[in-house]
Write a protein that holds these residues in place. Structure first.
Motif: not given
Length: 153
Positions: A7-11, A30-36, A63-66, A115-125
């Motif tokens: 799925x695409x992340x919501x803005x 721009x870059x992949x990112x981790x949201x926790x 590794x280029x991630x935020x 909750x405690x949840x972590x997402x790895x998101x691609x550069x494309x979202x």
């Protein structure tokens, strides 16, 4: 259940610990990112989790991630927490739990604990990995391993 792989992340737009606006659409493309998402600053499990991301932050950036942490704490609480533990990444204040709801992060223990949840998101979202566990020590490891596998492809 939270958002799923593919799925695409919501803005979303939130303030960081310095009071600056963080807009997710400025990162997508721009870059992949981790949201926790984590429950609360200064609690033992959350401190363990943010410090594990801090201690491996350089690996994520190589590794280029935020990396971005989100809880319902205020900007000022985040600022003190980030300063005390020397956190090199942004902590976002989701005071009204709007972004938590956008990501469908469920509360635990009779809805008493966020909750405690972590997402790895691609550069494309696009969501590449979701890890949902109250075991705070595993979130950074799961995200870093998923990011390494992504870079190996």
């Amino acid at each position: 259940m939270g958002l799923k792989v593919g799925q695409l992340i919501p803005q979303f737009v939130l303030h960081d610990q310095d009071g600056k606006l963080f807009n997710s659409k400025e990162i997508v493309g721009k870059k992949p990112f981790v949201i926790f998402f984590y429950p609360k600053d200064y609690t033992p499990g959350c401190t363990l989790e943010v410090c594990s991301f801090r201690d491996s932050y350089e690996e994520f950036t190589e590794l280029g991630a935020l990396v971005v942490g989100i809880s319902s704490d205020s900007e000022s609480t985040h600022r003190r927490f980030a300063s005390k533990y020397r956190l090199p990444f942004k902590l976002l204040a989701d005071k009204h739990k709007k972004v938590r709801r956008l990501f469908k992060v469920e509360s635990k223990l009779f809805n008493l604990l966020p909750g405690r949840e972590t997402y790895l998101v691609s550069k494309e979202g696009v969501i590449l990995m979701v890890f949902n566990s109250f075991n705070a020590s595993q979130h950074m490891k799961k995200a870093l391993n998923a990011l390494k596998k992504l870079k190996l492809k």
